[in-house]
Motif scaffolding. Structure first.
Motif, PDB file in Angstrom:
ATOM      1  N   TYR A  56      15.897  -0.025  12.123  1.00 10.79           N
ATOM      2  CA  TYR A  56      15.346  -1.390  11.951  1.00 10.79           C
ATOM      3  C   TYR A  56      13.944  -1.591  11.775  1.00 10.79           C
ATOM      4  O   TYR A  56      13.385  -2.675  12.016  1.00 10.79           O
ATOM      5  N   ASP A  57      13.207  -0.317  11.401  1.00 10.38           N
ATOM      6  CA  ASP A  57      11.849  -0.285  11.125  1.00 10.38           C
ATOM      7  C   ASP A  57      11.538  -0.663   9.839  1.00 10.38           C
ATOM      8  O   ASP A  57      11.012   0.412   9.179  1.00 10.38           O
ATOM      9  N   THR A  58      11.751  -1.806   9.247  1.00 14.72           N
ATOM     10  CA  THR A  58      11.593  -2.147   7.922  1.00 14.72           C
ATOM     11  C   THR A  58      10.163  -2.574   7.221  1.00 14.72           C
ATOM     12  O   THR A  58       9.796  -3.037   6.275  1.00 14.72           O
ATOM     13  N   ASN A  59       9.485  -2.816   8.178  1.00 18.11           N
ATOM     14  CA  ASN A  59       7.939  -3.508   7.764  1.00 18.11           C
ATOM     15  C   ASN A  59       7.127  -2.361   6.761  1.00 18.11           C
ATOM     16  O   ASN A  59       6.657  -3.077   5.944  1.00 18.11           O
ATOM     17  N   PHE A  83       5.487  -1.143   1.394  1.00 19.76           N
ATOM     18  CA  PHE A  83       5.538  -0.085   0.247  1.00 19.76           C
ATOM     19  C   PHE A  83       6.075  -0.613  -0.805  1.00 19.76           C
ATOM     20  O   PHE A  83       5.570  -0.319  -2.042  1.00 19.76           O
ATOM     21  N   MET A  84       7.323  -1.381  -0.910  1.00 12.23           N
ATOM     22  CA  MET A  84       7.618  -1.741  -2.067  1.00 12.23           C
ATOM     23  C   MET A  84       6.890  -2.787  -2.809  1.00 12.23           C
ATOM     24  O   MET A  84       6.904  -2.673  -4.248  1.00 12.23           O
ATOM     25  N   ILE A  85       6.326  -3.784  -2.089  1.00 19.04           N
ATOM     26  CA  ILE A  85       5.257  -4.640  -2.673  1.00 19.04           C
ATOM     27  C   ILE A  85       4.028  -4.027  -3.291  1.00 19.04           C
ATOM     28  O   ILE A  85       3.824  -4.357  -4.166  1.00 19.04           O
ATOM     29  N   PHE A  86       3.867  -2.828  -2.753  1.00 16.64           N
ATOM     30  CA  PHE A  86       2.461  -1.977  -2.914  1.00 16.64           C
ATOM     31  C   PHE A  86       2.972  -1.396  -4.357  1.00 16.64           C
ATOM     32  O   PHE A  86       2.409  -1.033  -5.567  1.00 16.64           O
ATOM     33  N   GLN A  94      16.763  -7.982   1.664  1.00 15.41           N
ATOM     34  CA  GLN A  94      17.618  -6.917   2.549  1.00 15.41           C
ATOM     35  C   GLN A  94      16.557  -6.533   3.605  1.00 15.41           C
ATOM     36  O   GLN A  94      16.631  -6.511   4.802  1.00 15.41           O
ATOM     37  N   LEU A  95      15.389  -6.006   3.078  1.00 14.64           N
ATOM     38  CA  LEU A  95      14.311  -5.566   4.310  1.00 14.64           C
ATOM     39  C   LEU A  95      13.870  -6.872   5.120  1.00 14.64           C
ATOM     40  O   LEU A  95      13.357  -6.544   6.096  1.00 14.64           O
TER      41      LEU A  95
END
Length: 623
Positions: free
Chosen positions: A187-190, A195-198, A253-254
């Motif tokens: 549950y720790d998707t922050n 990272f995906m945005i980066f 999803q994140l």
């Protein structure tokens, strides 16, 4: 470059490397071969744009061998092949990277171990490319200067953070896949979300780098600029859609895990962090955890009780969702949950999920609908808005490219093609032979280099002073090589330039023939020609900057003593006897000095005709 010519003379190697002597070791031969790969390659598609003739290529190789022996030339055979390798590695790395971080967390752990190893191999190639850029020459935009000095190469690569930009692309981010996999299932998707945005921010515009490496391939096959522009648009469009489609699949999803109750963001309620609320995000993560991670509590520990539903079927999952999710709150994520549960029910493959996301992204980009299936939470709204705006900008850009291609792009090339069509129509109506047709087409191809221009109209629009300066700059290096012109004043040189006639001789064309009367001076601007005696013996070669027939400017009845035949397409400037005499007559002291010099050279040739050295043959064969 000198195709069709079988030279009978001894000549120096075009590479300027030491020859391979008998008894040379294999290591020395291997090193010599490696060095030839680093030199200018005549077949490189960019060579002809910067080095017009064989002589210029030889001089460039000499400059590299003597001054920068360990530098790779940007037009070398190695660079041409390596660019294709980097193109494949960079393209696959960037496409696979976002794909793996998007889809592999929804598959078994064993499924992405091979992907990690393969991506590390691609990263290794990109790291090697970073190192090679420190020893690879470059062309200065605007001046077309070819830089081979190592210090200038290094400074050019380090400025504007070019190396850092390339280094970011080569970093093995794939090693973090296992870390983010554990974060997702706990549950720790922050961090995963950021990272995906980066990744998207630093890699979305790398299609420029990809096409820069790719363009060597179509240019090697002489693909037109118009077709290359179309390929560029298609490749860049697919690249952007690929990244956008992957983000459209994973970000909601994140985000739904980060925002357990998205309706609270809009209602400004205070129950966002209440633990007694049903979390749709955690519910879906638990479903994935059971389906893909086999309820592994050791590697994926959490502090709260997981949702375990038996039997794990689509109907049971849906019933659980309907039971705990109030009706008035389902509008925020109902479609998203149904879609994800249905994917599990169908056991959809990665390809199916990818194609579905791609189609949805294209739909959004074309402004044909709004995507609410991922819920109405903040991140999804931002992502949908971004895709809408990005799609509008991108497809507007495509339309502008198409209009530019149709109307204004390659105007000179289009005019050249129209001109060639006129030549073909002329040949057809006059019923000329195929040989003459080929010569005519080749002549104008060499003259215009596939880009038509009206030289007369261009020069007429200039002032006399500018026009003379341009002509003098074009021909001054040629005139400096003519001994008769060494002491001429600048004003007279400018007058001579005005009377120079530009001519083209194709391969195997006879420029002058032995026994004919000399009536002009010839200066080779580019190309190579062979010198033959009256008996047909090959005496030597003439290259860029060479001249012959200077005595003909003073003596019109002088007989030619050799035949000159073009070995390749030659660009020649010609000065006739009559024009030169009209210009030199007012300068009687200069004319007298020229006649005296000509007499000395002619007398010397007659006395030593049978004892001339090879160098003297070059100086006297056409006087």
């Amino acid at each position: 470059m000198l195709t069709g010519h079988r030279c009978t003379l001894r000549h120096h190697s075009a590479t300027h490397l030491p020859p391979v002597l008998p008894g040379t070791s294999r290591w020395v031969k291997l090193w010599r071969y490696i060095r030839t790969l680093m030199l200018v390659d005549q077949s490189h598609p960019e060579t002809k744009n910067y080095l017009k003739s064989y002589a210029q290529i030889c001089n460039e190789n000499k400059r590299q061998v003597t001054g920068c022996p360990y530098v790779i030339h940007p037009f070398s055979r190695f660079r041409k092949r390596w660019d294709l390798v980097v193109f494949v590695a960079l393209t696959m790395h960037l496409l696979i990277l976002v794909f793996d971080f998007t889809f592999l967390i929804f598959k078994s752990v064993d499924s992405y171990k091979t992907a990690i190893v393969f991506d590390l191999f691609l990263c290794g190639i990109l790291v090697v490319e970073i190192g090679l850029k420190f020893i690879t020459g470059f062309v200065v935009e605007g001046t077309n200067e070819i830089v081979l000095e190592p210090n200038r190469i290094a400074l050019n690569y380090l400025k504007c953070c070019k190396m850092i930009y390339d280094l970011v692309a080569a970093l093995p981010f794939i090693l973090a896949l296992d870390y983010f996999d554990r974060s997702f299932y706990t549950y720790d998707t922050n961090g995963y979300l950021l990272f995906m945005i980066f990744l998207y921010a630093v890699n979305i515009f790398r299609f420029y780098d990809i096409f820069r490496y790719f363009q060597i391939l179509p240019r090697s096959f002489r693909v037109s600029e118009k077709k290359m522009l179309i390929m560029k648009v298609v490749m860049n469009t697919f690249y952007v859609l690929h990244w956008s489609a992957c983000l459209r699949y994973i970000l909601p999803q994140l985000a739904i895990v980060v925002e357990p109750n998205p309706e609270d963001i809009f209602s400004l309620g205070n129950s966002l962090f209440k633990t007694d609320n049903f979390s749709v995000g955690h519910f879906l993560v638990d479903v994935y955890w059971r389906h893909y991670r086999n309820e592994d509590v050791i590697n994926y520990p959490v502090s709260e009780q997981r949702t375990i539903i038996n039997p794990p079927t689509f109907k049971q999952y849906l019933s659980f969702y309907y039971y705990f999710r109030p009706v008035d709150q389902r509008k925020y994520d109902h479609s998203f949950v149904i879609m994800k549960l249905d994917t599990l029910r169908k056991d959809s493959s990665i390809l199916d999920n990818y194609l579905a996301s791609m189609m949805a992204t294209i739909k959004l980009s074309l402004h044909t609908g709004r995507d609410d299936c991922a819920g109405l939470h903040l991140v999804n709204n931002m992502l949908t808005t971004f895709i809408l705006i990005g799609g509008w900008i991108w497809f507007t850009y495509i339309m502008l490219i198409m209009i530019r291609t149709i109307i204004s792009a390659e105007i000179s090339q289009t005019r050249f093609e129209e001109f060639i069509n006129e030549i073909k129509a002329f040949v057809f109506n006059t019923r000329l032979s195929d040989l003459l047709k080929w010569k005519m087409l080749r002549h104008f191809t060499v003259r215009f280099r596939k880009s038509y221009f009206n030289e007369h109209a261009i020069m007429e629009m200039m002032s006399d002073n500018l026009r003379r300066n341009i002509r003098l700059e074009i021909c001054q290096n040629l005139l400096k090589n003519v001994e008769l012109f060494h002491d001429l004043p600048l004003a007279l040189m400018e007058d001579i330039v005005d009377y120079l006639q530009y001519e083209i001789y194709l391969e195997n064309d006879v420029i002058i023939e032995a026994g004919t009367r000399g009536e002009a001076l010839y200066m080779i601007a580019s190309g190579s020609a062979a010198v033959y005696s009256r008996g047909g013996t090959e005496l030597g070669h003439l290259i860029d900057g060479a001249h012959f027939g200077e005595i003909s400017l003073l003596r019109k009845d002088q007989r030619r003593t050799a035949t000159i035949i073009a070995l390749e397409d030659c660009e020649v400037y010609k000065l006739s006897h009559d024009h030169f005499q009209n210009l030199i007559q007012p300068h009687s002291p200069l004319l007298l000095k020229m006649h005296k010099l000509a007499e000395e050279k002619t007398t010397n040739e007659q006395k030593n005709r049978d004892k001339l050295s090879e160098e003297e043959v070059y100086d006297n064969f056409l006087q």
